[in-house]
Design a protein around this motif. Structure first.
Motif, PDB file in Angstrom:
ATOM      1  N   LYS A  10       0.763  -1.173  -0.029  1.00  0.00           N
ATOM      2  CA  LYS A  10      -0.006  -0.012  -0.067  1.00  0.00           C
ATOM      3  C   LYS A  10       1.118   1.326   0.151  1.00  0.00           C
ATOM      4  N   ASP A  39       3.755   1.461  -1.333  1.00  0.00           N
ATOM      5  CA  ASP A  39       4.457   1.515  -2.421  1.00  0.00           C
ATOM      6  C   ASP A  39       3.366   2.233  -3.573  1.00  0.00           C
ATOM      7  N   LYS A  40       2.215   1.938  -3.443  1.00  0.00           N
ATOM      8  CA  LYS A  40       0.938   2.406  -4.298  1.00  0.00           C
ATOM      9  C   LYS A  40       0.912   3.793  -4.159  1.00  0.00           C
ATOM     10  N   TYR A  41       1.017   4.364  -2.531  1.00  0.00           N
ATOM     11  CA  TYR A  41       0.887   5.743  -2.431  1.00  0.00           C
ATOM     12  C   TYR A  41       2.154   6.415  -3.162  1.00  0.00           C
ATOM     13  N   GLU A  84       3.929   5.767  -5.654  1.00  0.00           N
ATOM     14  CA  GLU A  84       3.554   5.675  -7.149  1.00  0.00           C
ATOM     15  C   GLU A  84       2.463   7.056  -7.410  1.00  0.00           C
ATOM     16  N   GLU A  85       1.477   7.181  -6.625  1.00  0.00           N
ATOM     17  CA  GLU A  85       0.463   8.023  -6.774  1.00  0.00           C
ATOM     18  C   GLU A  85       1.076   9.382  -6.579  1.00  0.00           C
ATOM     19  N   LEU A  86       1.748   9.415  -5.404  1.00  0.00           N
ATOM     20  CA  LEU A  86       2.134  10.885  -5.147  1.00  0.00           C
ATOM     21  C   LEU A  86       3.359  11.178  -6.203  1.00  0.00           C
ATOM     22  N   CYS A  87       4.031  10.353  -6.829  1.00  0.00           N
ATOM     23  CA  CYS A  87       4.921  10.894  -7.716  1.00  0.00           C
ATOM     24  C   CYS A  87       4.264  11.241  -9.110  1.00  0.00           C
ATOM     25  N   LYS A  88       3.198  10.671  -9.356  1.00  0.00           N
ATOM     26  CA  LYS A  88       2.143  11.159 -10.395  1.00  0.00           C
ATOM     27  C   LYS A  88       1.583  12.450 -10.326  1.00  0.00           C
ATOM     28  N   GLU A  89       1.183  12.749  -9.045  1.00  0.00           N
ATOM     29  CA  GLU A  89       0.645  13.970  -8.577  1.00  0.00           C
ATOM     30  C   GLU A  89       1.675  15.391  -8.666  1.00  0.00           C
ATOM     31  N   LYS A  91      -1.557   7.654   3.003  1.00  0.00           N
ATOM     32  CA  LYS A  91      -0.971   8.370   2.007  1.00  0.00           C
ATOM     33  C   LYS A  91      -0.378   9.828   2.363  1.00  0.00           C
ATOM     34  N   LYS A 103       3.297  10.945   2.205  1.00  0.00           N
ATOM     35  CA  LYS A 103       3.494  12.299   1.677  1.00  0.00           C
ATOM     36  C   LYS A 103       4.309  12.978   2.569  1.00  0.00           C
TER      37      LYS A 103
END
Length: 87
Positions: free
Chosen positions: A16, A18-20, A22-27, A73, A77
């Motif tokens: 989870k 790692d998923k966060y 990945e999401e934060l890097c996209k954001e 998340k 962050k």
């Protein structure tokens, strides 16, 4: 800046986190510039024993622990923001 993340491959909390990441890097592209060394504590037990933690995922910056255990998340962050702040 380098973040060290102690984890286990089959840990749902680590997956989870790692998923966060990945999401934060996209954001925020700035997060993608942070080097994250993922260290599996089973595969690198000798290295992991040099750090003071009990739960994974655990995040360190400059050998200082910034988070340990199940992470939201917002927790992830905060680690990435701290890494950017430290530079």
């Amino acid at each position: 800046m380098k973040v060290v993340m102690f984890m286990l491959k089959n840990c749902p909390y680590c997956k989870k986190a790692d998923k966060y990441i990945e999401e934060l890097c996209k954001e925020n592209p700035k997060y993608a510039q942070i080097e994250i060394a993922r260290i599996d504590e089973k595969e690198n037990a000798l290295h992991a024993t040099k750090y003071d933690y009990f739960y994974v995922p655990s995040f360190y910056i400059n050998e200082v622990k910034y988070h340990e255990g199940a992470a939201s998340k917002e927790d992830v962050k905060a680690v990435l923001d701290k890494a950017l702040e430290i530079g």
